[in-house]
Design a protein around this motif. Structure first.
Motif, PDB file in Angstrom:
ATOM      1  N   THR A   1      -2.362  -5.795   4.168  1.00  0.00           N
ATOM      2  CA  THR A   1      -2.255  -7.026   3.380  1.00  0.00           C
ATOM      3  C   THR A   1      -2.581  -6.819   1.898  1.00  0.00           C
ATOM      4  OG1 THR A   1      -4.564  -7.631   3.828  1.00  0.00           O
ATOM      5  CG2 THR A   1      -2.913  -8.390   5.405  1.00  0.00           C
ATOM      6  N   GLY A   2      -2.689  -5.564   1.470  1.00  0.00           N
ATOM      7  CA  GLY A   2      -3.175  -5.266   0.125  1.00  0.00           C
ATOM      8  C   GLY A   2      -2.409  -5.950  -0.988  1.00  0.00           C
ATOM      9  N   ALA A   3      -1.078  -5.880  -0.960  1.00  0.00           N
ATOM     10  CA  ALA A   3      -0.280  -6.434  -2.064  1.00  0.00           C
ATOM     11  C   ALA A   3      -0.505  -7.925  -2.232  1.00  0.00           C
ATOM     12  CB  ALA A   3       1.196  -6.140  -1.838  1.00  0.00           C
ATOM     13  N   SER A   4      -0.620  -8.649  -1.117  1.00  0.00           N
ATOM     14  CA  SER A   4      -0.810 -10.097  -1.203  1.00  0.00           C
ATOM     15  C   SER A   4      -2.203 -10.458  -1.699  1.00  0.00           C
ATOM     16  CB  SER A   4      -0.566 -10.745   0.163  1.00  0.00           C
ATOM     17  OG  SER A   4      -1.495 -10.264   1.126  1.00  0.00           O
ATOM     18  N   GLN A   5      -3.117  -9.481  -1.710  1.00  0.00           N
ATOM     19  CA  GLN A   5      -4.468  -9.704  -2.223  1.00  0.00           C
ATOM     20  C   GLN A   5      -4.667  -9.099  -3.605  1.00  0.00           C
ATOM     21  OE1 GLN A   5      -7.159  -8.185   0.772  1.00  0.00           O
ATOM     22  NE2 GLN A   5      -6.362  -9.543   2.355  1.00  0.00           N
ATOM     23  N   GLY A   6      -3.597  -8.544  -4.163  1.00  0.00           N
ATOM     24  CA  GLY A   6      -3.651  -8.073  -5.534  1.00  0.00           C
ATOM     25  C   GLY A   6      -4.094  -6.644  -5.733  1.00  0.00           C
ATOM     26  N   ASN A   7      -4.219  -5.840  -4.643  1.00  0.00           N
ATOM     27  CA  ASN A   7      -4.568  -4.437  -4.865  1.00  0.00           C
ATOM     28  C   ASN A   7      -3.320  -3.562  -4.800  1.00  0.00           C
ATOM     29  OD1 ASN A   7      -4.129  -3.251  -2.206  1.00  0.00           O
ATOM     30  ND2 ASN A   7      -5.982  -4.295  -1.528  1.00  0.00           N
ATOM     31  N   GLY A   8      -3.462  -2.316  -5.236  1.00  0.00           N
ATOM     32  CA  GLY A   8      -2.298  -1.455  -5.429  1.00  0.00           C
ATOM     33  C   GLY A   8      -1.909  -0.606  -4.244  1.00  0.00           C
ATOM     34  N   ASN A   9      -2.509  -0.803  -3.085  1.00  0.00           N
ATOM     35  CA  ASN A   9      -2.158   0.016  -1.926  1.00  0.00           C
ATOM     36  C   ASN A   9      -0.737  -0.278  -1.462  1.00  0.00           C
ATOM     37  OD1 ASN A   9      -4.645   1.337  -1.637  1.00  0.00           O
ATOM     38  ND2 ASN A   9      -5.522  -0.408  -0.552  1.00  0.00           N
ATOM     39  N   GLU A  10       0.015   0.789  -1.145  1.00  0.00           N
ATOM     40  CA  GLU A  10       1.318   0.585  -0.518  1.00  0.00           C
ATOM     41  C   GLU A  10       1.127   0.438   0.989  1.00  0.00           C
ATOM     42  OE1 GLU A  10       1.574   3.185  -3.088  1.00  0.00           O
ATOM     43  OE2 GLU A  10       2.419   1.599  -4.332  1.00  0.00           O
ATOM     44  N   ALA A  11       1.726  -0.584   1.553  1.00  0.00           N
ATOM     45  CA  ALA A  11       1.687  -0.738   3.004  1.00  0.00           C
ATOM     46  C   ALA A  11       2.594   0.293   3.668  1.00  0.00           C
ATOM     47  CB  ALA A  11       2.116  -2.152   3.387  1.00  0.00           C
ATOM     48  N   ILE A  12       3.795   0.469   3.106  1.00  0.00           N
ATOM     49  CA  ILE A  12       4.756   1.453   3.608  1.00  0.00           C
ATOM     50  C   ILE A  12       5.290   2.234   2.415  1.00  0.00           C
ATOM     51  CG2 ILE A  12       6.935   1.827   4.804  1.00  0.00           C
ATOM     52  CD1 ILE A  12       6.521  -0.793   6.282  1.00  0.00           C
ATOM     53  N   GLU A  13       5.304   3.554   2.540  1.00  0.00           N
ATOM     54  CA  GLU A  13       5.851   4.399   1.485  1.00  0.00           C
ATOM     55  C   GLU A  13       6.776   5.440   2.102  1.00  0.00           C
ATOM     56  OE1 GLU A  13       4.456   7.102  -2.375  1.00  0.00           O
ATOM     57  OE2 GLU A  13       2.984   6.020  -1.174  1.00  0.00           O
ATOM     58  N   LEU A  14       8.028   5.456   1.664  1.00  0.00           N
ATOM     59  CA  LEU A  14       9.008   6.437   2.093  1.00  0.00           C
ATOM     60  C   LEU A  14       9.487   7.205   0.888  1.00  0.00           C
ATOM     61  CD1 LEU A  14       9.205   4.400   4.587  1.00  0.00           C
ATOM     62  CD2 LEU A  14      11.540   5.275   4.840  1.00  0.00           C
ATOM     63  N   GLU A  15       9.655   8.525   1.067  1.00  0.00           N
ATOM     64  CA  GLU A  15      10.136   9.303  -0.054  1.00  0.00           C
ATOM     65  C   GLU A  15      10.931  10.511   0.416  1.00  0.00           C
ATOM     66  OE1 GLU A  15       7.172  11.707  -2.209  1.00  0.00           O
ATOM     67  OE2 GLU A  15       5.691  10.674  -1.007  1.00  0.00           O
ATOM     68  N   GLN A  16      11.584  11.121  -0.522  1.00  0.00           N
ATOM     69  CA  GLN A  16      12.397  12.316  -0.323  1.00  0.00           C
ATOM     70  C   GLN A  16      13.573  12.048   0.600  1.00  0.00           C
ATOM     71  OE1 GLN A  16       8.499  14.603  -0.028  1.00  0.00           O
ATOM     72  NE2 GLN A  16       9.890  16.229  -0.617  1.00  0.00           N
ATOM     73  N   GLY A  17      13.797  12.855   1.634  1.00  0.00           N
ATOM     74  CA  GLY A  17      15.048  12.831   2.365  1.00  0.00           C
ATOM     75  C   GLY A  17      15.072  11.970   3.597  1.00  0.00           C
ATOM     76  N   VAL A  18      14.298  10.915   3.654  1.00  0.00           N
ATOM     77  CA  VAL A  18      14.255  10.049   4.834  1.00  0.00           C
ATOM     78  C   VAL A  18      15.552   9.261   4.946  1.00  0.00           C
ATOM     79  CG1 VAL A  18      12.988   8.220   6.005  1.00  0.00           C
ATOM     80  CG2 VAL A  18      11.770   9.834   4.531  1.00  0.00           C
ATOM     81  N   GLN A  19      16.153   9.226   6.147  1.00  0.00           N
ATOM     82  CA  GLN A  19      17.381   8.462   6.309  1.00  0.00           C
ATOM     83  C   GLN A  19      17.613   8.126   7.775  1.00  0.00           C
ATOM     84  OE1 GLN A  19      21.052  10.946   5.805  1.00  0.00           O
ATOM     85  NE2 GLN A  19      19.592  12.472   5.058  1.00  0.00           N
ATOM     86  N   GLY A  20      18.581   7.236   8.009  1.00  0.00           N
ATOM     87  CA  GLY A  20      18.968   6.922   9.378  1.00  0.00           C
ATOM     88  C   GLY A  20      18.863   5.447   9.700  1.00  0.00           C
ATOM     89  N   ASP A  21      18.725   5.160  10.991  1.00  0.00           N
ATOM     90  CA  ASP A  21      18.702   3.790  11.514  1.00  0.00           C
ATOM     91  C   ASP A  21      17.286   3.232  11.435  1.00  0.00           C
ATOM     92  OD1 ASP A  21      21.429   4.051  12.251  1.00  0.00           O
ATOM     93  OD2 ASP A  21      20.818   5.104  14.073  1.00  0.00           O
ATOM     94  N   ILE A  22      16.839   2.988  10.218  1.00  0.00           N
ATOM     95  CA  ILE A  22      15.436   2.650   9.987  1.00  0.00           C
ATOM     96  C   ILE A  22      15.324   1.338   9.216  1.00  0.00           C
ATOM     97  CG2 ILE A  22      15.381   4.162   7.961  1.00  0.00           C
ATOM     98  CD1 ILE A  22      12.426   4.702   8.571  1.00  0.00           C
ATOM     99  N   LEU A  23      14.411   0.488   9.678  1.00  0.00           N
ATOM    100  CA  LEU A  23      14.098  -0.790   9.052  1.00  0.00           C
ATOM    101  C   LEU A  23      12.625  -0.782   8.667  1.00  0.00           C
ATOM    102  CD1 LEU A  23      15.624  -3.085  11.851  1.00  0.00           C
ATOM    103  CD2 LEU A  23      16.854  -1.860  10.047  1.00  0.00           C
ATOM    104  N   LEU A  24      12.293  -1.456   7.575  1.00  0.00           N
ATOM    105  CA  LEU A  24      10.913  -1.504   7.092  1.00  0.00           C
ATOM    106  C   LEU A  24      10.444  -2.950   7.027  1.00  0.00           C
ATOM    107  CD1 LEU A  24      11.209   1.036   4.144  1.00  0.00           C
ATOM    108  CD2 LEU A  24      10.668   1.516   6.540  1.00  0.00           C
ATOM    109  N   TYR A  25       9.193  -3.192   7.437  1.00  0.00           N
ATOM    110  CA  TYR A  25       8.693  -4.566   7.508  1.00  0.00           C
ATOM    111  C   TYR A  25       7.207  -4.601   7.179  1.00  0.00           C
ATOM    112  CZ  TYR A  25       8.756  -9.403   9.248  1.00  0.00           C
ATOM    113  OH  TYR A  25       8.717 -10.761   9.353  1.00  0.00           O
ATOM    114  N   ALA A  26       6.854  -5.316   6.126  1.00  0.00           N
ATOM    115  CA  ALA A  26       5.447  -5.487   5.739  1.00  0.00           C
ATOM    116  C   ALA A  26       5.309  -6.892   5.157  1.00  0.00           C
ATOM    117  CB  ALA A  26       5.018  -4.435   4.727  1.00  0.00           C
ATOM    118  N   ARG A  27       5.002  -7.866   6.005  1.00  0.00           N
ATOM    119  CA  ARG A  27       5.080  -9.268   5.602  1.00  0.00           C
ATOM    120  C   ARG A  27       4.056  -9.632   4.538  1.00  0.00           C
ATOM    121  NH1 ARG A  27       1.476 -12.480   8.485  1.00  0.00           N
ATOM    122  NH2 ARG A  27       0.114 -11.229   9.813  1.00  0.00           N
ATOM    123  N   LEU A  28       2.964  -8.869   4.416  1.00  0.00           N
ATOM    124  CA  LEU A  28       1.943  -9.144   3.406  1.00  0.00           C
ATOM    125  C   LEU A  28       1.653  -7.935   2.521  1.00  0.00           C
ATOM    126  CD1 LEU A  28      -0.524 -11.226   5.609  1.00  0.00           C
ATOM    127  CD2 LEU A  28       1.005 -12.090   3.831  1.00  0.00           C
ATOM    128  N   GLY A  29       2.492  -6.918   2.608  1.00  0.00           N
ATOM    129  CA  GLY A  29       2.216  -5.674   1.891  1.00  0.00           C
ATOM    130  C   GLY A  29       3.352  -5.252   0.979  1.00  0.00           C
TER     131      GLY A  29
END
Length: 314
Positions: free
Chosen positions: A232-260
């Motif tokens: 819930t960090g983003a909704s509380q004003g802090n800089g933590n990423e709830a989900i972080e993807l980088e580089q060569g990630v791909q495919g049948d992927i969905l991301l969900y962070a209702r408060l982040g």
């Protein structure tokens, strides 16, 4: 899931050459630097009439809806109150673009967690649960941090999901790994949930990084893997990423962070993103799959919940 990107009050930030193939709805500001969103772009703001869009271009005759639009190239019409520095200087009448509810609620997530728990509880070692070879797992509760680590190169291990995973810590997937829905679950999807009820500020996060990372649904299409963070960090004003993807990630992927905050960077590519705040950097891209309007998420071969018919408001 009617949008390629669906953001809450934290809005959407697009940087460098990031793109979205699909439509976008945001309660917060949509800010880019001449970034491309192929479909409709809506920024509702707190009232449905006071959102802002800046530095965005779209195509295919699609329109933009926001209280204020600036420095943007609109393929269709601009529905707004004010506009400046854009491809048109004329606003059509803006009707209220009320914030759309996220398609999965806290109650839904609790149900998925209960389904994972019904499959048993994993045994942790040293405060974590690690996989580095071919494994079939789920439904399962993992009461600690969960790490999937592949090889430095080559094909890497294949992780087969037979049901939802509830991780009461952080999820980390790194380097040359394939995560797939069990091929027997045709037309169904599975979630991996990071949710530590005792710490949703600095824990309950998902990190996926490295090359050769693939997420694949069951054969036949309309099957995805959803990564959920209850941070819930983003909704509380802090800089933590709830989900972080980088580089060569791909495919049948969905991301969900209702408060982040969800951050995609480098060449990460996913099918849909829903979060309180969303950041796309470098060449990250979201390529929406239309089948997501009628997505089925399963608790395993014996049971399921259906999420259907979430339609785009105009």
């Amino acid at each position: 899931f009617s949008y390629g990107v669906h953001a809450g009050d934290g809005g959407v930030l697009m940087q460098n050459s990031s793109t979205i193939t699909g439509s976008l709805f945001s309660s917060g500001p949509v800010v880019g630097s001449n970034n491309l969103i192929s479909g409709t772009v809506i920024a509702g703001g707190s009232t449905g009439l006071n959102g802002t869009i800046s530095g965005i271009q779209n195509q295919g005759g699609s329109s933009m809806y926001a209280g204020g639009i600036s420095n943007s190239t609109i393929s269709g019409y601009a529905y707004c109150n004010t506009i400046s520095g854009s491809s048109t200087s004329t606003c059509r009448t803006l009707t209220a673009q009320i914030a759309q509810p996220f398609p999965i609620t806290a109650t839904d997530i609790a149900n998925y967690e209960n389904a994972a728990l019904a499959g048993g509880i994993a045994t942790c070692a040293g405060g974590k649960y690690e996989i580095s070879s071919d494994t079939t797992i789920g439904p399962k509760k993992i009461p600690c941090d969960f790490t999937i680590t592949g090889t430095g190169s080559g094909g890497g291990p294949v992780i087969t999901l037979g049901g939802p995973l509830w991780v009461t810590g952080n999820i980390k997937v790194k380097n040359h790994v394939t995560v797939r829905v069990d091929p027997s679950l045709v037309g169904q999807s599975i979630m991996m949930i990071a949710d530590n009820p005792g710490d949703r500020t600095t824990s309950s996060k998902v990190e996926v990084e490295g090359e050769g990372l693939y997420f694949t649904g069951a054969p036949g299409g309309n099957s995805w893997i959803m990564l959920i963070s209850e941070n819930t960090g983003a909704s509380q004003g802090n800089g933590n990423e709830a989900i972080e993807l980088e580089q060569g990630v791909q495919g049948d992927i969905l991301l969900y962070a209702r408060l982040g905050d969800i951050k995609l960077k480098n060449n990460a590519s996913v099918k849909e993103v829903t979060g309180y705040k969303i950041t796309l950097q470098n060449s990250a891209n979201v390529i929406y799959s239309s089948g997501l309007q009628n997505a089925l998420f399963t608790s395993g071969p014996s049971g399921s919940w259906t999420i259907q018919d979430w339609k785009e408001g105009q």
